[in-house]
Design a protein around this motif. Structure first.
Motif, mmCIF file in Angstrom:
data_model
loop_
_atom_site.group_PDB
_atom_site.id
_atom_site.type_symbol
_atom_site.label_atom_id
_atom_site.label_comp_id
_atom_site.label_asym_id
_atom_site.label_seq_id
_atom_site.Cartn_x
_atom_site.Cartn_y
_atom_site.Cartn_z
ATOM 1 N N PHE A 10 0.861 -1.188 0.000
ATOM 2 C CA PHE A 10 0.000 0.000 0.000
ATOM 3 C C PHE A 10 0.898 1.239 0.000
ATOM 4 O O PHE A 10 1.445 1.596 1.059
ATOM 5 N N PRO A 11 1.092 1.863 -1.149
ATOM 6 C CA PRO A 11 1.905 3.086 -1.145
ATOM 7 C C PRO A 11 1.062 4.232 -0.599
ATOM 8 O O PRO A 11 0.104 4.655 -1.239
ATOM 9 N N VAL A 12 1.394 4.695 0.584
ATOM 10 C CA VAL A 12 0.571 5.733 1.226
ATOM 11 C C VAL A 12 1.450 6.894 1.718
ATOM 12 O O VAL A 12 1.179 7.494 2.748
ATOM 13 N N GLY A 14 2.230 9.571 -0.236
ATOM 14 C CA GLY A 14 2.017 10.791 -1.038
ATOM 15 C C GLY A 14 1.628 11.962 -0.145
ATOM 16 O O GLY A 14 1.269 11.778 1.024
ATOM 17 N N LEU A 15 1.683 13.155 -0.705
ATOM 18 C CA LEU A 15 1.421 14.347 0.105
ATOM 19 C C LEU A 15 -0.071 14.666 0.212
ATOM 20 O O LEU A 15 -0.491 15.389 1.110
ATOM 21 N N GLY A 16 -0.852 14.140 -0.717
ATOM 22 C CA GLY A 16 -2.306 14.362 -0.648
ATOM 23 C C GLY A 16 -2.683 15.824 -0.762
ATOM 24 O O GLY A 16 -3.552 16.306 -0.041
ATOM 25 N N THR A 17 -2.071 16.526 -1.704
ATOM 26 C CA THR A 17 -2.271 17.987 -1.761
ATOM 27 C C THR A 17 -3.720 18.375 -2.083
ATOM 28 O O THR A 17 -4.163 19.457 -1.719
ATOM 29 N N ARG A 18 -4.465 17.452 -2.732
ATOM 30 C CA ARG A 18 -5.845 17.813 -3.081
ATOM 31 C C ARG A 18 -6.751 17.871 -1.857
ATOM 32 O O ARG A 18 -7.873 18.342 -1.935
ATOM 33 N N ALA A 27 -3.846 11.915 7.346
ATOM 34 C CA ALA A 27 -3.420 11.219 6.134
ATOM 35 C C ALA A 27 -4.649 10.989 5.258
ATOM 36 O O ALA A 27 -5.715 10.619 5.762
ATOM 37 N N LYS A 28 -4.481 11.204 3.962
ATOM 38 C CA LYS A 28 -5.607 11.041 3.034
ATOM 39 C C LYS A 28 -6.265 9.666 3.204
ATOM 40 O O LYS A 28 -7.477 9.523 3.130
ATOM 41 N N GLU A 29 -5.449 8.665 3.446
ATOM 42 C CA GLU A 29 -5.944 7.282 3.563
ATOM 43 C C GLU A 29 -6.766 7.064 4.825
ATOM 44 O O GLU A 29 -7.418 6.046 4.981
ATOM 45 N N THR A 105 9.399 3.073 5.397
ATOM 46 C CA THR A 105 9.306 4.527 5.209
ATOM 47 C C THR A 105 9.864 4.928 3.848
ATOM 48 O O THR A 105 10.926 4.466 3.445
ATOM 49 N N GLN A 106 9.122 5.775 3.159
ATOM 50 C CA GLN A 106 9.662 6.449 1.975
ATOM 51 C C GLN A 106 10.109 7.826 2.464
ATOM 52 O O GLN A 106 9.276 8.646 2.863
ATOM 53 N N SER A 107 11.415 8.049 2.469
ATOM 54 C CA SER A 107 11.895 9.255 3.151
ATOM 55 C C SER A 107 11.579 10.534 2.373
ATOM 56 O O SER A 107 11.502 11.614 2.956
ATOM 57 N N LEU A 110 9.157 10.723 -3.852
ATOM 58 C CA LEU A 110 9.790 10.779 -5.177
ATOM 59 C C LEU A 110 8.935 10.117 -6.250
ATOM 60 O O LEU A 110 9.377 9.937 -7.378
ATOM 61 N N GLY A 111 7.734 9.711 -5.883
ATOM 62 C CA GLY A 111 6.836 9.140 -6.878
ATOM 63 C C GLY A 111 6.343 7.755 -6.487
ATOM 64 O O GLY A 111 6.924 7.090 -5.629
ATOM 65 N N LEU A 112 5.275 7.327 -7.170
ATOM 66 C CA LEU A 112 4.666 6.028 -6.861
ATOM 67 C C LEU A 112 5.650 4.873 -7.108
ATOM 68 O O LEU A 112 5.735 3.934 -6.316
#
Ligand code: UTP
Length: 290
Positions: A10-12, A14-18, A27-29, A105-107, A110-112
């Motif tokens: 589950f890549p979660v 992202g910044l969720g700017t929307r 968190a958007k999720e 952790t994705q530090s 940088l993308g999906l």
């Protein structure tokens, strides 16, 4: 790809700017559709597909996801003492006992593709699923990922979920070139990330479900930043296509793009209309408001 699908990523991160400003701290999720956060619908779908290892790729601000799946002793004691058995079962039963959660952790966002690559040490070299929780897929039968896993097992292939979108929206998606006229699945000839409508090979968009071979990690390691300066999963899938087969799969079910405000509103209304306790009042409210 005949092994069962044991691991789902589950890549979660992202910044969720929307969803700013809410996504500054929520968190958007974790946004709910009725009483469950988006991540719970995604986890339920993974478990339905047979997964026993759930890999969450998070960032340092998203502790809420791990907290949500963790045991809440104080709350459970309170519910137990006050005899609220139904609620107790609801907070305890978020994940079946045989299923384990792993957090990586994705530090940096940088993308999906980069987020999926972060799961490599946990997934290793076996086929795995990917679910983007903001694409909420509803249906009555087997979940979308289970449908895809079954197809992947029989066809020995990577599988990506697709859906037709309006031509003018191709720039929001990875777009697939495949001849879907013969049924639910077709060999992908070509994929391209976020093409302009005039150069898009079709209007078949990739939505947030994938079944991929472990080989994708090596390809992701070689993938350079693409559309939006991000390391794109679609670009690694394009490399995979040069080596072997990938199928596009039109799942049975309704997708809600809960990464957008309108999608979240539609999902909420849809689930309310499915719920006997809410349906009538929701219908009356919508009729009176329109
Ligand atoms: P989105 O394109 O929806 O980006 O990511 P986002 O940051 O979540 O949301 P917006 O567009 O700014 O509102 C698609 C999926 O990929 C994950 C996101 O968490 C989401 O599940 N992702 C994206 C990562 O995990 N890491 C990234 O670096 C980028």
């Amino acid at each position: 790809m005949s092994a069962p699908l044991r691991k789902v990523v589950f890549p979660v991160a992202g910044l969720g700017t929307r969803f700013l400003p809410a996504s500054k701290v929520v968190a958007k999720e974790m946004l709910p559709v009725l009483d469950k956060p988006l991540i719970q619908y995604a986890v339920d779908e993974a478990v339905d597909a047979g997964a026993d290892t759930l890999v969450f790729v998070t960032n340092r601000y998203k502790h809420a996801i791990a907290d949500y799946f963790d045991t809440a002793y104080e709350l459970e004691q309170k519910l137990e003492r006050s005899g609220k058995q139904e609620l107790l079962a609801a907070v305890r039963g978020l994940i079946p006992k045989h299923v384990r959660c792993v957090y990586v952790t994705q530090s940096e966002a940088l993308g999906l593709g980069h987020a999926v690559l972060c799961a490599k040490p946990v997934v290793g070299d076996e086929p795995f699923g990917v679910i983007l929780p903001d694409d909420l897929i509803w249906n009555r039968g087997a979940g979308a990922l289970r449908q895809m896993a079954q197809f992947a097992a029989n066809a020995e292939t990577g599988v990506i979920a697709v859906e037709e979108v309006p031509r003018e929206e191709t720039q929001k998606y990875g777009i697939v070139d495949a001849d879907m006229t013969a049924g639910r699945a077709a060999r992908v000839r070509h994929v391209v990330e976020k093409p302009k409508p005039e150069v898009a090979p079709s209007n078949l968009a990739i939505v947030g479900r994938y079944v991929l071979p472990g080989r994708i990690f090596e390809l992701l390691e070689k993938t350079k930043p693409g559309a939006g300066g991000e390391i794109q999963l679609t670009d690694a899938i394009a490399s995979l296509l040069r080596e072997g087969e990938v199928h596009a799969f039109r799942f049975e079910g309704t997708r809600f793009d809960c990464g957008s405000k309108l999608g979240l509103v539609k999902a909420t209304l849809h689930f309310a209309l499915q719920d006997p306790a809410l349906a009538q009042a929701t219908r009356a409210f919508v009729a009176a408001s329109s």
